[in-house]
Design an enzyme around this catalytic site. Structure first.
Site, PDB file in Angstrom:
ATOM      1  N   CYS A 158      -2.046   9.105   2.566  1.00 15.84           N
ATOM      2  CA  CYS A 158      -1.727   8.612   1.222  1.00 15.84           C
ATOM      3  C   CYS A 158      -2.808   9.000   0.214  1.00 15.84           C
ATOM      4  CB  CYS A 158      -1.536   7.107   1.252  1.00 15.84           C
ATOM      5  SG  CYS A 158      -2.913   6.271   2.024  1.00 15.84           S
TER       6      CYS A 158
ATOM      7  N   GLU B  93       0.873  -1.183   0.000  1.00 17.80           N
ATOM      8  CA  GLU B  93       0.000   0.000   0.000  1.00 17.80           C
ATOM      9  C   GLU B  93       0.901   1.221   0.000  1.00 17.80           C
ATOM     10  OE1 GLU B  93      -3.259   0.101  -0.254  1.00 17.80           O
ATOM     11  OE2 GLU B  93      -3.519  -2.066  -0.239  1.00 17.80           O
TER      12      GLU B  93
HETATM   13  P1  NAD Z   1       8.691   4.881   4.195  1.00 15.50           P
HETATM   14  O1  NAD Z   1       8.596   4.033   2.990  1.00 15.50           O
HETATM   15  O2  NAD Z   1       9.852   5.764   4.347  1.00 15.50           O
HETATM   16  O3  NAD Z   1       8.640   3.978   5.513  1.00 15.50           O
HETATM   17  C1  NAD Z   1       7.588   3.063   5.753  1.00 15.50           C
HETATM   18  C2  NAD Z   1       8.108   1.949   6.630  1.00 15.50           C
HETATM   19  O4  NAD Z   1       9.091   1.221   5.903  1.00 15.50           O
HETATM   20  C3  NAD Z   1       8.781   2.423   7.901  1.00 15.50           C
HETATM   21  O5  NAD Z   1       8.452   1.548   8.947  1.00 15.50           O
HETATM   22  C4  NAD Z   1      10.259   2.305   7.556  1.00 15.50           C
HETATM   23  O6  NAD Z   1      11.056   2.134   8.710  1.00 15.50           O
HETATM   24  C5  NAD Z   1      10.251   1.060   6.689  1.00 15.50           C
HETATM   25  N1  NAD Z   1      11.391   0.927   5.780  1.00 15.50           N
HETATM   26  C6  NAD Z   1      12.160   1.924   5.276  1.00 15.50           C
HETATM   27  N2  NAD Z   1      13.112   1.396   4.469  1.00 15.50           N
HETATM   28  C7  NAD Z   1      12.930   0.050   4.471  1.00 15.50           C
HETATM   29  C8  NAD Z   1      13.593  -1.039   3.830  1.00 15.50           C
HETATM   30  N3  NAD Z   1      14.642  -0.836   3.028  1.00 15.50           N
HETATM   31  N4  NAD Z   1      13.136  -2.279   4.058  1.00 15.50           N
HETATM   32  C9  NAD Z   1      12.073  -2.504   4.847  1.00 15.50           C
HETATM   33  N5  NAD Z   1      11.406  -1.512   5.486  1.00 15.50           N
HETATM   34  C10 NAD Z   1      11.830  -0.258   5.295  1.00 15.50           C
HETATM   35  O7  NAD Z   1       7.324   5.678   4.249  1.00 15.50           O
HETATM   36  P2  NAD Z   1       6.891   6.713   5.358  1.00 15.50           P
HETATM   37  O8  NAD Z   1       7.568   7.988   5.043  1.00 15.50           O
HETATM   38  O9  NAD Z   1       7.054   6.121   6.701  1.00 15.50           O
HETATM   39  O10 NAD Z   1       5.329   6.810   5.090  1.00 15.50           O
HETATM   40  C11 NAD Z   1       4.782   7.692   4.198  1.00 15.50           C
HETATM   41  C12 NAD Z   1       4.443   6.995   2.908  1.00 15.50           C
HETATM   42  O11 NAD Z   1       3.493   5.969   3.150  1.00 15.50           O
HETATM   43  C13 NAD Z   1       3.780   7.913   1.921  1.00 15.50           C
HETATM   44  O12 NAD Z   1       4.322   7.708   0.652  1.00 15.50           O
HETATM   45  C14 NAD Z   1       2.324   7.483   1.959  1.00 15.50           C
HETATM   46  O13 NAD Z   1       1.600   7.773   0.810  1.00 15.50           O
HETATM   47  C15 NAD Z   1       2.444   6.037   2.212  1.00 15.50           C
HETATM   48  N6  NAD Z   1       1.192   5.520   2.784  1.00 15.50           N
HETATM   49  C16 NAD Z   1       0.394   4.713   2.020  1.00 15.50           C
HETATM   50  C17 NAD Z   1      -0.812   4.253   2.512  1.00 15.50           C
HETATM   51  C18 NAD Z   1      -1.701   3.356   1.697  1.00 15.50           C
HETATM   52  O14 NAD Z   1      -2.543   2.681   2.276  1.00 15.50           O
HETATM   53  N7  NAD Z   1      -1.582   3.310   0.387  1.00 15.50           N
HETATM   54  C19 NAD Z   1      -1.210   4.598   3.791  1.00 15.50           C
HETATM   55  C20 NAD Z   1      -0.385   5.427   4.541  1.00 15.50           C
HETATM   56  C21 NAD Z   1       0.826   5.865   4.022  1.00 15.50           C
END
Ligand code: NAD
Length: 490
Positions: free
Chosen positions: A285, A251
């Site tokens: 998001c 997501e």
């Molecule tokens: P992010 O991708 O930076 O981090 C998300 C999670 O992934 C965190 O827990 C982070 O620690 C982890 N992560 C980071 N690098 C990783 C790796 N290499 N391997 C495994 N895990 C890793 O995103 P964010 O800044 O925390 O969240 C915001 C983003 O999330 C926005 O782009 C938003 O649109 C999206 N989002 C999507 C939805 C949806 O349902 N489509 C809902 C909420 C947020």
């Protein structure tokens, strides 16, 4: 702070039913003030592997636990969350930055999510299927996938984990959960409440740490059968590559246009577009990523949007009267400023807001902002801003509106405002997004409805919500029985 959830001890990992400290730590920070409010484990890959081993050990007996018992456990967890609702909500506000009313809503929905999973799992069945071969009885079963890796972001740090934990627990999976570092205190609180409700040891394991270390270790681990990830498109892509071959729910981001035609109810459109941009300080998001407005109504719409922006009171989420808190972290704050600055440098006009407000007590406040005259190549149009900004782009006709809407790498969620419902449905069919809301904003969704990105977009793979998640988190197994082996041999 008065009434805020207090953890039973220091923030620790929860592995195999034990709270375990990690040698290395990282700070938990209040985004409203920049103050350190705790120390968090900065877990190693080895710690993540221990959590996977604990989940693997717990998985068979949890899978064998009768569905009705698992449903009862989900109901108990829902009640336990309700009992601590305000305390958890206060910790959520403190650590994430959202106002208390929004935090209360989020925690309430988390309890609902557990109750929904309890209901659905009792109705979840396989099928019996007809076969050409008359000696065969063919059926399908739904089985847990095994150890499920769940990695979650910081914007809805209670609700989004529950979108996986509730159906995961209900369907009999064992889970290793890696929350976003900047909202890990509230993750500990949720884990404590789940433990207190009586979930057997090892069914959910919490590993706090950096995604690139702890999260990655879970993604690549051979004993992790499947992944649920909500976060950015870039991380989602990396996880898809690192965990190639595992079933995944991804997501990811969005840049949802809200399209406003000349015949729209402009008050409703402005309220929805502003609400979708300023709720949770725009860190959603499905937020109003951009507004596409017919040239004949763009002045009126901008005036109404500006009124909405100016009504907001930006400040510490615990201050009386605050309607919008700070952004959650320095990375998102820098991106919001960069996108607005880029638009201004390239000729767009700021109608409201437009600036960071360090004078409010920390470096993460950004004013509710309306920007007019945004063009295709600006970052506000091209990229996901993830902050309290409404970029407005005028279009001349239906063809240009659709072209602007389609000219995006994302395809998560769209709002369309028109009194011509047939036109709305045509637009809905034409846009490769997972969700199109006609006469409401891009953020409308309920937890039992399908939510996810459109095919061949950067917004993700699969659908969350209600039975969709239950199905994604289970294996569809076909079992055939040869009723009369002698007849089959003839
Ligand atoms: P992010 O991708 O930076 O981090 C998300 C999670 O992934 C965190 O827990 C982070 O620690 C982890 N992560 C980071 N690098 C990783 C790796 N290499 N391997 C495994 N895990 C890793 O995103 P964010 O800044 O925390 O969240 C915001 C983003 O999330 C926005 O782009 C938003 O649109 C999206 N989002 C999507 C939805 C949806 O349902 N489509 C809902 C909420 C947020």
């Amino acid at each position: 702070m008065h009434g805020t959830y207090t953890l039973r001890g220091a923030a620790r990992n929860f592995i195999g039913g034990e709270w375990i400290a990690e040698a290395e730590t990282m700070p938990a920070v209040n985004p409203a003030t920049g103050e350190t409010i705790g120390a968090l484990p900065k877990s190693s890959r080895e710690t993540a592997a221990k959590a996977v081993a604990a989940a693997k050990a717990a998985a068979p007996s949890w899978a064998a636990t009768p569905v009705f018992k698992r449903a009862e456990m989900c109901v108990a967890i829902g009640a336990a969350i309700d009992a601590e609702r305000e305390a958890i909500a206060r910790l959520l506000s403190l650590e994430q930055g959202k106002i208390l009313a929004e935090a209360m809503g989020e925690v309430g929905k988390a309890a609902d999510g557990f109750r929904l999973a309890a209901e659905l799992v009792k109705q979840m069945g396989g099928q019996t299927l007809p076969a050409e071969d008359p000696t065969k009885l063919v059926m399908t079963l739904r089985q847990p996938r095994g150890v499920y890796g769940v990695i979650t972001p910081w914007n809805f740090p209670v609700n989004i984990p529950v979108e996986y934990l509730a159906p995961g627990i209900a369907t009999g999976n064992a889970i290793v959960w890696v929350p976003a570092p900047s909202t890990s205190l509230v993750a500990c609180a949720l884990m404590e409440v789940i433990e207190k409700a009586g979930l057997p040891a090892g069914v959910v394991n919490l590993v706090i740490g950096e995604g690139a270390t702890a999260g990655d270790a879970v993604v690549v681990h051979k004993d992790v059968a499947a992944i649920g990830f909500t976060g950015s498109a870039a991380t989602g892509r990396r996880i898809a590559e690192r965990g190639a071959g595992k079933p995944m729910l991804l997501e990811l981001g969005g840049n949802g246009p809200v399209i406003v035609y000349e015949d729209a109810d402009l008050d409703a459109a402005a309220a929805a577009a502003a609400g979708g941009a300023f709720f949770n300080a725009g860190q959603v998001c499905a937020a109003t990523g951009r507004v596409l407005a017919h040239f004949s109504i763009v002045d009126d719409l901008c005036a109404k949007l500006t009124v909405h922006a100016q009504k907001h009171v930006l400040g510490d989420p615990f201050h009386q009267g605050t309607t919008m808190g700070p952004l959650n972290n320095a990375k998102v704050a820098a991106k919001v400023k960069e996108h607005v600055d880029d638009a201004v440098a390239n000729g767009a006009t700021v109608l409201a807001g437009g600036k960071p407000r360090p004078d409010l007590g920390g470096s993460l406040y950004f004013e509710p902002t309306i920007v007019r005259g945004v063009t295709r190549e600006m970052k506000l149009n091209r990229e996901e801003t993830f902050g309290p900004v409404v970029p407005v782009i005028a279009f001349k006709d239906e063809a240009e509106a659709l072209d602007l809407a389609l000219d995006s790498d994302y395809g998560l969620s769209v709002g369309v405002f028109t009194r011509d419902v047939a036109r709305g449905v045509e637009v809905a069919k034409a846009i490769p997004a997972g969700i199109v809301n006609i006469n409401s904003g891009s953020t409308y969704w309920e937890i039992h409805l399908p939510f996810g990105g459109g095919s061949n977009t950067k917004s993700g793979i699969g659908r969350l919500g209600g039975m969709h998640t239950m199905e994604a988190m289970t294996e569809l197994k076909m079992v055939t029985v040869t009723i009369d082996p002698k007849a089959a041999a003839r």
